[in-house]
Scaffold this motif. Structure first.
Motif, PDB file in Angstrom:
ATOM      1  N   LEU A   5       9.627   7.488   8.828  1.00 30.15           N
ATOM      2  CA  LEU A   5       8.198   7.527   8.528  1.00 30.15           C
ATOM      3  C   LEU A   5       7.745   8.966   8.301  1.00 30.15           C
ATOM      4  N   ASP A   6       8.182   9.865   9.160  1.00 35.29           N
ATOM      5  CA  ASP A   6       7.805  11.271   9.013  1.00 35.29           C
ATOM      6  C   ASP A   6       8.406  11.881   7.751  1.00 35.29           C
ATOM      7  N   ALA A   7       9.667  11.538   7.468  1.00 38.88           N
ATOM      8  CA  ALA A   7      10.353  12.129   6.320  1.00 38.88           C
ATOM      9  C   ALA A   7       9.828  11.604   4.993  1.00 38.88           C
ATOM     10  N   LEU A   8       9.369  10.356   4.963  1.00 41.94           N
ATOM     11  CA  LEU A   8       8.993   9.698   3.705  1.00 41.94           C
ATOM     12  C   LEU A   8       7.497   9.415   3.615  1.00 41.94           C
ATOM     13  N   ARG A   9       6.707  10.047   4.426  1.00 47.42           N
ATOM     14  CA  ARG A   9       5.288   9.682   4.535  1.00 47.42           C
ATOM     15  C   ARG A   9       4.581   9.584   3.177  1.00 47.42           C
ATOM     16  N   PRO A  10       4.641  10.582   2.280  1.00 48.28           N
ATOM     17  CA  PRO A  10       3.945  10.441   0.987  1.00 48.28           C
ATOM     18  C   PRO A  10       4.492   9.280   0.148  1.00 48.28           C
ATOM     19  N   ASP A  11       5.797   9.084   0.199  1.00 47.40           N
ATOM     20  CA  ASP A  11       6.403   7.995  -0.575  1.00 47.40           C
ATOM     21  C   ASP A  11       6.010   6.631  -0.015  1.00 47.40           C
ATOM     22  N   LEU A  12       5.934   6.508   1.292  1.00 48.97           N
ATOM     23  CA  LEU A  12       5.548   5.238   1.893  1.00 48.97           C
ATOM     24  C   LEU A  12       4.068   4.946   1.650  1.00 48.97           C
ATOM     25  N   ARG A  13       3.253   5.987   1.610  1.00 46.99           N
ATOM     26  CA  ARG A  13       1.853   5.794   1.216  1.00 46.99           C
ATOM     27  C   ARG A  13       1.785   5.274  -0.220  1.00 46.99           C
ATOM     28  N   ASN A  14       2.595   5.833  -1.111  1.00 44.06           N
ATOM     29  CA  ASN A  14       2.621   5.354  -2.495  1.00 44.06           C
ATOM     30  C   ASN A  14       3.131   3.920  -2.573  1.00 44.06           C
ATOM     31  N   LEU A  15       4.067   3.570  -1.715  1.00 51.70           N
ATOM     32  CA  LEU A  15       4.560   2.196  -1.653  1.00 51.70           C
ATOM     33  C   LEU A  15       3.427   1.242  -1.292  1.00 51.70           C
ATOM     34  N   VAL A  16       2.646   1.603  -0.279  1.00 49.42           N
ATOM     35  CA  VAL A  16       1.524   0.768   0.142  1.00 49.42           C
ATOM     36  C   VAL A  16       0.513   0.620  -0.991  1.00 49.42           C
ATOM     37  N   LEU A  17       0.209   1.715  -1.672  1.00 51.84           N
ATOM     38  CA  LEU A  17      -0.783   1.661  -2.747  1.00 51.84           C
ATOM     39  C   LEU A  17      -0.302   0.806  -3.911  1.00 51.84           C
ATOM     40  N   ALA A  18       0.980   0.871  -4.223  1.00 54.83           N
ATOM     41  CA  ALA A  18       1.523   0.051  -5.307  1.00 54.83           C
ATOM     42  C   ALA A  18       1.467  -1.432  -4.940  1.00 54.83           C
ATOM     43  N   ILE A  19       1.804  -1.759  -3.705  1.00 53.48           N
ATOM     44  CA  ILE A  19       1.737  -3.148  -3.251  1.00 53.48           C
ATOM     45  C   ILE A  19       0.289  -3.631  -3.248  1.00 53.48           C
ATOM     46  N   ARG A  20      -0.612  -2.766  -2.826  1.00 48.89           N
ATOM     47  CA  ARG A  20      -2.038  -3.127  -2.816  1.00 48.89           C
ATOM     48  C   ARG A  20      -2.516  -3.448  -4.227  1.00 48.89           C
ATOM     49  N   LYS A  21      -2.077  -2.664  -5.201  1.00 45.29           N
ATOM     50  CA  LYS A  21      -2.453  -2.918  -6.598  1.00 45.29           C
ATOM     51  C   LYS A  21      -1.882  -4.251  -7.069  1.00 45.29           C
ATOM     52  N   ALA A  22      -0.666  -4.546  -6.657  1.00 49.13           N
ATOM     53  CA  ALA A  22      -0.042  -5.821  -7.026  1.00 49.13           C
ATOM     54  C   ALA A  22      -0.797  -6.993  -6.417  1.00 49.13           C
ATOM     55  N   VAL A  23      -1.251  -6.859  -5.180  1.00 53.18           N
ATOM     56  CA  VAL A  23      -2.025  -7.923  -4.542  1.00 53.18           C
ATOM     57  C   VAL A  23      -3.326  -8.150  -5.312  1.00 53.18           C
ATOM     58  N   GLY A  24      -3.964  -7.078  -5.757  1.00 54.49           N
ATOM     59  CA  GLY A  24      -5.162  -7.229  -6.577  1.00 54.49           C
ATOM     60  C   GLY A  24      -4.882  -8.004  -7.855  1.00 54.49           C
ATOM     61  N   TYR A  25      -3.746  -7.722  -8.472  1.00 50.52           N
ATOM     62  CA  TYR A  25      -3.366  -8.450  -9.684  1.00 50.52           C
ATOM     63  C   TYR A  25      -3.143  -9.924  -9.366  1.00 50.52           C
ATOM     64  N   ILE A  26      -2.462 -10.209  -8.270  1.00 48.41           N
ATOM     65  CA  ILE A  26      -2.205 -11.603  -7.886  1.00 48.41           C
ATOM     66  C   ILE A  26      -3.512 -12.361  -7.684  1.00 48.41           C
ATOM     67  N   HIS A  27      -4.490 -11.727  -7.043  1.00 48.80           N
ATOM     68  CA  HIS A  27      -5.761 -12.397  -6.794  1.00 48.80           C
ATOM     69  C   HIS A  27      -6.541 -12.630  -8.082  1.00 48.80           C
ATOM     70  N   ARG A  28      -6.509 -11.662  -8.994  1.00 49.56           N
ATOM     71  CA  ARG A  28      -7.275 -11.789 -10.239  1.00 49.56           C
ATOM     72  C   ARG A  28      -6.565 -12.639 -11.283  1.00 49.56           C
ATOM     73  N   HIS A  29      -5.230 -12.630 -11.244  1.00 52.95           N
ATOM     74  CA  HIS A  29      -4.439 -13.319 -12.272  1.00 52.95           C
ATOM     75  C   HIS A  29      -3.333 -14.145 -11.604  1.00 52.95           C
TER      76      HIS A  29
END
Length: 338
Positions: free
Chosen positions: A242-266
């Motif tokens: 978690l400490d070593a990959l913190r920025p990358d894991l934040r980007n992972l969360v944001l990408a998944i969040r965007k995908a969830v938005g797509y699933i809800h809208r489409h």
């Protein structure tokens, strides 16, 4: 890792796909970051808790639509050949992140495993499935035979007994029969070997039971009968990663969040994406799973306080262990908020 009392069913049989084929298909579809001209990418290997299935739809959508690539991530999903100890795989460098359930996260933390969860991505309904019309309410489950993967351990009776007591029933926790059909809950009930099956996901076992001809299948929900609502899938890693990959894991969360938005809208285009990668997935399961992805990736610390208190109350964790296992040791909202 964690308890054998998982929310998985016959997923290995009903929903198994070739992970390699899926990864190749995504990259052939234009989301291979290395081939896209990005100057710098981070490879992340995510270990699934079971075979690729509809619960993982946001991961598939994020890969297919290039949301991971937009964030500089090259994500590979890895399915276990059997249940694995995910934290050991991360410590060994074979995985960076793993999917787990909140119940398992708390149980693993209680035995001192070096783990930390950081994002919720599926929150479904679930509990105890029954076929018998004579079992009309939770207190009717007193003394019945329970099917659960961890049998004869304490997990199944702990869930059922909590529900029975919440419904005003009285019976001894050792009054239940216990059988273990693995994750084949439907077969256990259909054969008459068990009266009850836990833990089931409403978006998996109920459609599977109906598809098998058991229209009478229904369930008592954890959240309605005093059991902590742990039909939740989260992402976890080790504190070191978690400490070593913190920025990358934040980007992972944001990408998944965007995908969830797509699933809800489409929802239908999202379902089509998943069907291409898992053509054998039952349609009823896909449709039942589409609404189960939360917009909010955070979980309140009080949720884990309540979960651990239930593990103590049902004699699955000692008071001393719970006292030294603060939620802050195994869960963070730092990457999930805002």
């Amino acid at each position: 890792g964690g308890s054998a009392l998982g929310c998985m069913s016959e997923r290995s049989r009903m929903l198994a796909v070739s992970l390699l084929a899926a990864v190749v298909a995504w990259r052939a579809g234009g989301v291979d970051v290395a081939a896209s001209g990005e100057a710098s990418t981070r490879k992340l290997r995510i270990g699934l808790e079971w075979f690729l299935n509809a619960d993982h739809l946001p991961l598939v959508v994020a890969a297919e639509l290039g949301y991971f690539a937009e964030r500089g991530l090259d994500v590979e999903l890895v399915a276990p050949s059997d249940h694995w100890e995910a934290e050991a795989e991360i410590l060994a460098g074979r995985l960076d992140v793993a999917v787990t359930e909140t119940l398992h996260l708390a149980q693993d933390a209680a035995v001192g495993k070096p783990i930390v969860g950081f994002a919720r991505f599926l929150h479904t309904d679930g509990g105890v499935m029954v076929f018998d019309p004579a079992i009309r309410r939770p207190r009717d489950m007193c003394g019945k035979t329970i099917q659960y993967p961890g049998a004869p351990g304490p997990g199944g009776p702990a869930i059922v007994q909590t529900m029975v007591e919440a419904d005003g029933g009285e019976c001894a926790v050792d009054s239940y029969g216990k059988v273990n059909f693995g994750f084949d809950h439907v077969a256990a009930l259909a054969s008459g070997a068990a009266d009850l099956a836990t833990l089931v996901f409403a978006n998996f076992e109920i459609p599977a039971a109906v598809a098998a001809g058991h229209a009478e299948a229904r369930f008592f929900s954890l959240k309605d009968w005093n059991v902590p609502d742990f039909c939740v899938l989260v992402l976890m890693t080790t504190p070191e990663r978690l400490d070593a990959l913190r920025p990358d894991l934040r980007n992972l969360v944001l990408a998944i969040r965007k995908a969830v938005g797509y699933i809800h809208r489409h929802p239908e285009p999202a379902a089509d994406i998943f069907r291409r990668h898992a053509p054998d997935s039952p349609e009823a399961t896909i449709q039942a799973t589409l609404p189960m992805f939360p917009n909010d990736n955070a979980i309140a610390p009080e949720y884990f306080d309540h979960l651990m208190a239930w593990l103590v109350a049902t004699d699955q964790v000692s008071n001393e262990t719970a006292a030294r296992t603060s939620p802050s040791l195994y869960w963070t909202n730092a990457l999930a908020l805002p």
